[in-house]
Scaffold this active site. Structure first.
Site, PDB file in Angstrom:
ATOM      1  N   HIS A   1       0.828  -1.216   0.000  1.00 21.79           N
ATOM      2  CA  HIS A   1       0.000   0.000   0.000  1.00 21.79           C
ATOM      3  C   HIS A   1       0.860   1.262   0.000  1.00 21.79           C
ATOM      4  O   HIS A   1       0.501   2.271   0.614  1.00 21.79           O
ATOM      5  CB  HIS A   1      -0.953   0.020   1.194  1.00 21.79           C
ATOM      6  CG  HIS A   1      -1.966  -1.090   1.193  1.00 21.79           C
ATOM      7  ND1 HIS A   1      -3.227  -0.941   0.673  1.00 21.79           N
ATOM      8  CD2 HIS A   1      -1.902  -2.371   1.630  1.00 21.79           C
ATOM      9  CE1 HIS A   1      -3.898  -2.076   0.807  1.00 21.79           C
ATOM     10  NE2 HIS A   1      -3.110  -2.967   1.376  1.00 21.79           N
TER      11      HIS A   1
ATOM     12  N   ASN B   1     -10.406  -2.705   2.455  1.00 26.45           N
ATOM     13  CA  ASN B   1     -10.108  -2.685   1.020  1.00 26.45           C
ATOM     14  C   ASN B   1     -11.386  -2.438   0.227  1.00 26.45           C
ATOM     15  O   ASN B   1     -12.478  -2.450   0.784  1.00 26.45           O
ATOM     16  CB  ASN B   1      -9.516  -4.029   0.575  1.00 26.45           C
ATOM     17  CG  ASN B   1      -8.042  -4.179   0.956  1.00 26.45           C
ATOM     18  OD1 ASN B   1      -7.355  -3.206   1.272  1.00 26.45           O
ATOM     19  ND2 ASN B   1      -7.560  -5.411   0.929  1.00 26.45           N
TER      20      ASN B   1
ATOM     21  N   TYR C   1       0.733  -4.241  11.942  1.00 23.47           N
ATOM     22  CA  TYR C   1       0.678  -2.803  11.637  1.00 23.47           C
ATOM     23  C   TYR C   1       1.452  -1.972  12.652  1.00 23.47           C
ATOM     24  O   TYR C   1       2.144  -1.020  12.290  1.00 23.47           O
ATOM     25  CB  TYR C   1      -0.775  -2.339  11.519  1.00 23.47           C
ATOM     26  CG  TYR C   1      -1.463  -2.899  10.285  1.00 23.47           C
ATOM     27  CD1 TYR C   1      -1.678  -4.269  10.142  1.00 23.47           C
ATOM     28  CD2 TYR C   1      -1.883  -2.079   9.251  1.00 23.47           C
ATOM     29  CE1 TYR C   1      -2.294  -4.802   9.019  1.00 23.47           C
ATOM     30  CE2 TYR C   1      -2.510  -2.600   8.117  1.00 23.47           C
ATOM     31  CZ  TYR C   1      -2.710  -3.964   8.017  1.00 23.47           C
ATOM     32  OH  TYR C   1      -3.309  -4.479   6.901  1.00 23.47           O
TER      33      TYR C   1
HETATM   34 FE1  HDE Z   1      -2.552  -4.845   5.323  1.00 25.11          FE
HETATM   35  N1  HDE Z   1      -0.716  -4.080   5.799  1.00 25.11           N
HETATM   36  N2  HDE Z   1      -1.908  -6.678   5.895  1.00 25.11           N
HETATM   37  N3  HDE Z   1      -4.306  -5.668   4.725  1.00 25.11           N
HETATM   38  N4  HDE Z   1      -3.186  -3.061   4.748  1.00 25.11           N
HETATM   39  C1  HDE Z   1      -0.347  -2.803   5.667  1.00 25.11           C
HETATM   40  O1  HDE Z   1       0.736  -1.589   7.338  1.00 25.11           O
HETATM   41  C2  HDE Z   1      -0.815  -6.934   6.630  1.00 25.11           C
HETATM   42  C3  HDE Z   1      -4.670  -6.972   4.836  1.00 25.11           C
HETATM   43  C4  HDE Z   1      -4.445  -2.732   4.350  1.00 25.11           C
HETATM   44  O2  HDE Z   1      -3.182   3.482   3.974  1.00 25.11           O
HETATM   45  C5  HDE Z   1       0.974  -2.511   6.303  1.00 25.11           C
HETATM   46  O3  HDE Z   1       0.976   0.597   7.779  1.00 25.11           O
HETATM   47  C6  HDE Z   1      -0.783  -8.311   7.012  1.00 25.11           C
HETATM   48  C7  HDE Z   1      -6.076  -7.133   4.669  1.00 25.11           C
HETATM   49  C8  HDE Z   1      -4.504  -1.333   4.011  1.00 25.11           C
HETATM   50  O4  HDE Z   1      -1.559   3.267   5.413  1.00 25.11           O
HETATM   51  C9  HDE Z   1       1.390  -3.848   6.913  1.00 25.11           C
HETATM   52  C10 HDE Z   1      -1.896  -8.877   6.458  1.00 25.11           C
HETATM   53  C11 HDE Z   1      -6.550  -5.867   4.446  1.00 25.11           C
HETATM   54  C12 HDE Z   1      -3.228  -0.837   4.234  1.00 25.11           C
HETATM   55  C13 HDE Z   1       0.224  -4.728   6.538  1.00 25.11           C
HETATM   56  C14 HDE Z   1      -2.603  -7.849   5.763  1.00 25.11           C
HETATM   57  C15 HDE Z   1      -5.439  -4.967   4.479  1.00 25.11           C
HETATM   58  C16 HDE Z   1      -2.429  -1.952   4.709  1.00 25.11           C
HETATM   59  C17 HDE Z   1       1.980  -1.819   5.430  1.00 25.11           C
HETATM   60  C18 HDE Z   1      -2.317 -10.330   6.515  1.00 25.11           C
HETATM   61  C19 HDE Z   1      -7.999  -5.443   4.179  1.00 25.11           C
HETATM   62  C20 HDE Z   1      -2.735   0.562   3.993  1.00 25.11           C
HETATM   63  C21 HDE Z   1       2.040  -0.386   5.917  1.00 25.11           C
HETATM   64  C22 HDE Z   1      -2.690 -10.748   7.811  1.00 25.11           C
HETATM   65  C23 HDE Z   1      -8.862  -5.664   5.326  1.00 25.11           C
HETATM   66  C24 HDE Z   1      -3.008   1.455   5.148  1.00 25.11           C
HETATM   67  C25 HDE Z   1       1.218  -0.363   7.093  1.00 25.11           C
HETATM   68  C26 HDE Z   1      -2.544   2.853   4.819  1.00 25.11           C
HETATM   69  C27 HDE Z   1      -1.088  -1.839   5.079  1.00 25.11           C
HETATM   70  C28 HDE Z   1       0.159  -6.000   6.945  1.00 25.11           C
HETATM   71  C29 HDE Z   1      -3.786  -8.091   5.031  1.00 25.11           C
HETATM   72  C30 HDE Z   1      -5.604  -3.564   4.243  1.00 25.11           C
HETATM   73  C31 HDE Z   1       2.731  -4.412   6.464  1.00 25.11           C
HETATM   74  C32 HDE Z   1       0.281  -8.984   7.842  1.00 25.11           C
HETATM   75  C33 HDE Z   1      -6.880  -8.433   4.745  1.00 25.11           C
HETATM   76  C34 HDE Z   1      -5.723  -0.564   3.500  1.00 25.11           C
HETATM   77  O5  HDE Z   1       1.498  -3.773   8.303  1.00 25.11           O
END
Ligand code: HDE
Length: 724
Positions: free
Chosen positions: A83, A156, A370
């Site tokens: 993202h 999302n 996060y």
């Molecule tokens: Fe994320 N995801 N994600 N994700 N995600 C990040 O956190 C992660 C997942 C989502 O505008 C990271 O701050 C794991 C689902 C958004 O700043 C990180 C798993 C959904 C954003 C991370 C998921 C999301 C992130 C990278 C599996 C929808 C952007 C930077 C368990 C519900 C937020 C950060 C923004 C961002 C990890 C799966 C949505 C690496 C481990 C499912 C919208 O922490």
């Protein structure tokens, strides 16, 4: 002179009637101020470094130059692991129906209550500088600055996810990111490593259906849905829990572009979505969503033929309707991209009393990830003190020190319990808003496994595919054929086609046909490689798709979306010297009355002459734009103008391309001759989105408006073959 300047944009009142901006103390414009160093020293010369003599070497002593360059050298911070490419806006959330029966969260219970929010949209795979129109999932992350603390709903634009367990996330992301040996391709899933992983991960198939659909190439961030994805819990005053799924429904409807168009937009304007959101808000056309919940009583947890804890499943709206209880309005652009959009940190673990987690194993992993990632991205554990991340609720605790600490904590007491500090800060009782976790009864073995209820990977993938209109199904087939066509290793394609066949035979057959292969009867490898080393593979095989209770779900098809508004649509008026001024005025007035915008595209950058010899300012020169940047095109009358357009290959291509992308096209007077003689649109028969008003006829503004509101005439795709 005021030291700090506040923005003058639309006010966002929070619960106490205070403005969000009033709580953000670090806004600074420098307007009317002297230039200083970071220590506040006024600078007299910002053009020349300190030298030993006019033509001599620069001196190490030049602390002003060294401070400036040192700061510059460290301007970049690590981009987000995923993202990274994002855009954000401020706004507010307003309750339209109280959820008091289900939750004690104050920001959800009082009708009319407004809570300030900051919302960041993003693509997942690309780097910070990548194109907006990549085929990808879009992040939809909302930070609510509530009086009880920050609540982050980090969702999302697609309601399911690729994997069921967080432990697989690094593998998924490593597979979709550019391949590590050559860092190719950027912001694209159409490559071997991604499809290799997917071909071995049948649980991803429901998500794959969504990502290969047009949902992954939105027309605008303002025209896409948002979902919390996981099942969460609402907890009411009595401590009773209700399962909940969160939804954002855009008031302008859910609309997408064509894939061929998306690829071209990436070339003409890689910032297309970012610009669209920024300009809409600047012009006062605020982005709006309805906020909805699907509420499921705890007792119904096992009533479904899928598991509520499985993030690869939706709860079809036919089974549990979405109840609209609030609205989201984005009405203020950030003042500074880095300070706000880049530094904002969303954490799914940021919750408030009245909301709690479920045991979804994907969500559980996110609760760790996060917070952890911000520590390296934002340089330490004090990122909550960055202005955009600060809660409006007061913060008092015994956490101290570390990098970039901003708070100057007073006194010698930094522990609890204490007597020296009078016991402060003290724990809050539940009646005072103290957070307590929902007391879910857990009685199980400590075990690395997955419930059998997570093994059905194809039923909902098929539900999604079956719920699509014909043109949407075709787009999914085309997208899969494009992506797999870019895959180089034949066995990967075969594995994917084999799995597609588990979803729908026609789907698999058409994709296989486009790839020039046949559907393999069986797989050389077990289709799920992700079972533990000493387990019986049969226990991990996905089960064949089942007969779904819901055969088709209307909410899954964009064909059923809002199609009665042209608000914020951008209409290209293609003109050259001598265009009929009255035609332009008539069409422009009709469109603008409905909230659309007319953009005058001329041959030259500055202006164009109308039929009466009056000079009119143009919005763009033809050479700087393309039809893919607009929703529709209009060619007014004027013999001279129409003749000049006929002489200009870019003008002809403009219309042909709009036609190919199924957009509304209108012309009047001599403009009709141009359409008929020079473009494919002129050959269209019974096409309601080609609106021609011959000389002497009244200009059919309403027909054109109706065609634009319908978004696209997708039937054109099968009726005509246009080589644009
Ligand atoms: Fe994320 N995801 N994600 N994700 N995600 C990040 O956190 C992660 C997942 C989502 O505008 C990271 O701050 C794991 C689902 C958004 O700043 C990180 C798993 C959904 C954003 C991370 C998921 C999301 C992130 C990278 C599996 C929808 C952007 C930077 C368990 C519900 C937020 C950060 C923004 C961002 C990890 C799966 C949505 C690496 C481990 C499912 C919208 O922490």
């Amino acid at each position: 002179m005021a030291k700090k300047t506040n923005t003058t944009n639309t006010a966002n009142n929070n619960h106490d009637g205070k403005k969000l901006q009033e709580l953000e103390v670090n806004r600074e414009s420098g307007q009317g101020e002297f230039l200083t160093t970071n220590q506040g020293l006024r600078i007299n010369d910002n053009q020349n470094s300190l030298k030993a003599g006019e033509r001599g070497p620069t001196l190490l002593e030049d602390f002003i130059m060294r401070e400036k360059i040192t700061h510059f050298d460290h301007e970049r911070i690590p981009e987000r692991i995923v993202h990274a490419r994002g855009v954000a806006a401020h706004g507010y959330f307003e309750v339209t129906e109280s959820l008091k029966e289900f939750t004690k969260a104050k920001f959800l219970t009082e009708v009319g209550k407004k809570t300030p929010v900051f919302v960041r949209f993003s693509t997942v795979a690309g780097s910070r500088g990548s194109t907006d129109l990549a085929r990808d999932v879009r992040g939809f992350a909302v930070k609510f600055y509530t009086e009880e603390g920050n609540y982050d709903l980090v969702g999302n634009n697609i309601p399911v996810f690729f994997i069921q367990d967080a432990i697989k996330f690094p593998d998924l992301i490593h597979s979709v990111k550019p391949e590590p040996h050559n860092e190719i391709p950027q912001a694209a899933s159409a490559h071997d490593t991604f499809w290799d992983f997917i071909s071995l991960m049948p649980e991803s198939m429901h998500m794959i259906m969504w990502v290969m659909s047009d949902r992954a190439i939105p027309r605008s961030l303002r025209m896409m849905e948002g979902f919390g994805i996981h099942t969460f819990r609402l907890i009411n005053d009595e401590g009773k829990a209700t399962f909940v799924k969160f939804h954002w429904k855009p008031r302008l409807g859910v609309h997408s572009v064509a894939w061929n168009e998306a690829q071209k937009i990436s070339g003409f304007d890689a910032d297309f979505h970012r610009r669209d959101l920024f300009e809409a808000i600047e012009s006062g056309a605020f982005a709006e969503w309805d906020f909805g919940v699907q509420l499921i009583p705890e007792e119904d947890e096992h009533k479904f033929d899928f598991d509520l804890l499985d993030a690869t499943k939706i709860v079809p709206e036919e089974l549990v309707p979405v109840k609209i209880v609030g609205k989201l309005v984005l009405n203020r652009n950030p003042d500074n991209y880095f300070a706000e959009t880049e530094q904002v940190a969303f954490l799914p673990s940021n919750i408030v009393p009245g909301i709690d987690f479920s045991n979804d194993p994907l969500l559980q992993g996110r609760l760790h990830s996060y917070l952890d990632t911000q520590i390296s991205r934002l340089g330490g554990p004090n990122f909550h003190e960055i202005p955009i991340n600060r809660p409006v609720a007061p913060v008092h605790n015994n956490q101290r020190d570390s990098q970039f600490r901003q708070t100057i904590n007073k006194g010698k007491v930094a522990y609890e319990p204490n007597t020296l500090g009078g016991g402060c800060p003290y724990q809050a009782m539940i009646k005072d808003g103290g957070f307590t976790s929902y007391q879910e009864k857990i009685d199980g073995n400590k075990i690395r496994t997955r419930s059998d209820s997570f093994r059905d990977h194809f039923t909902q993938a098929a539900l999604f595919f079956n719920s699509q209109s014909l043109y949407e199904q075709t787009h999914i087939i085309n997208a899969l054929s494009f992506e797999l066509g870019k895959v180089e290793v034949e066995s990967i394609r075969e594995r994917v086609v084999y799995i597609l066949n588990q979803i729908d035979e026609i789907l698999a057959r058409k994709v296989a046909d486009n790839l020039g292969i046949s559907i393999p009867a069986k797989l050389a490898l077990p289709i799920n490689m992700s079972y533990p080393a000493d387990a019986d593979p049969d226990d991990y095989q996905p089960i064949p798709k089942k007969e779904s209770k819901v055969k088709k779900s209307a909410a899954l098809s964009m064909a059923n979306t809002v199609k009665d508004t042209v608000k914020t649509r951008q209409i290209a008026f293609l003109v050259a010297d001598g265009f009929e001024a009255d035609d332009v005025k008539t069409m422009q007035n009709a469109l603008e009355k409905q909230g659309a915008t007319a953009k005058i595209i001329g041959m030259k950058s500055k202006s164009v002459m109308d039929s009466a010899g009056k000079e009119i300012k143009v919005d763009h020169a033809l050479r700087t734009v393309a039809s893919v940047l607009f929703d529709a095109v209009y060619i007014p009358g004027g013999e001279k103008s129409a003749a000049a357009l006929a002489d200009e290959p870019d003008a002809i291509e403009f219309v042909n391309e709009a036609f190919r992308h199924c957009k509304a096209i209108a012309a009047s007077g001599a403009g009709v001759n141009f359409i008929k003689n020079e473009t494919y649109a002129g050959r269209a028969q019974n096409d309601q989105a080609v609106v021609l008003s011959e000389s002497g006829e009244t200009i059919q503004t309403q027909d054109f408006i109706k065609a634009i509101a319908a978004h696209r005439n997708w039937d054109r795709e099968t009726a005509h073959k246009v080589p644009a």
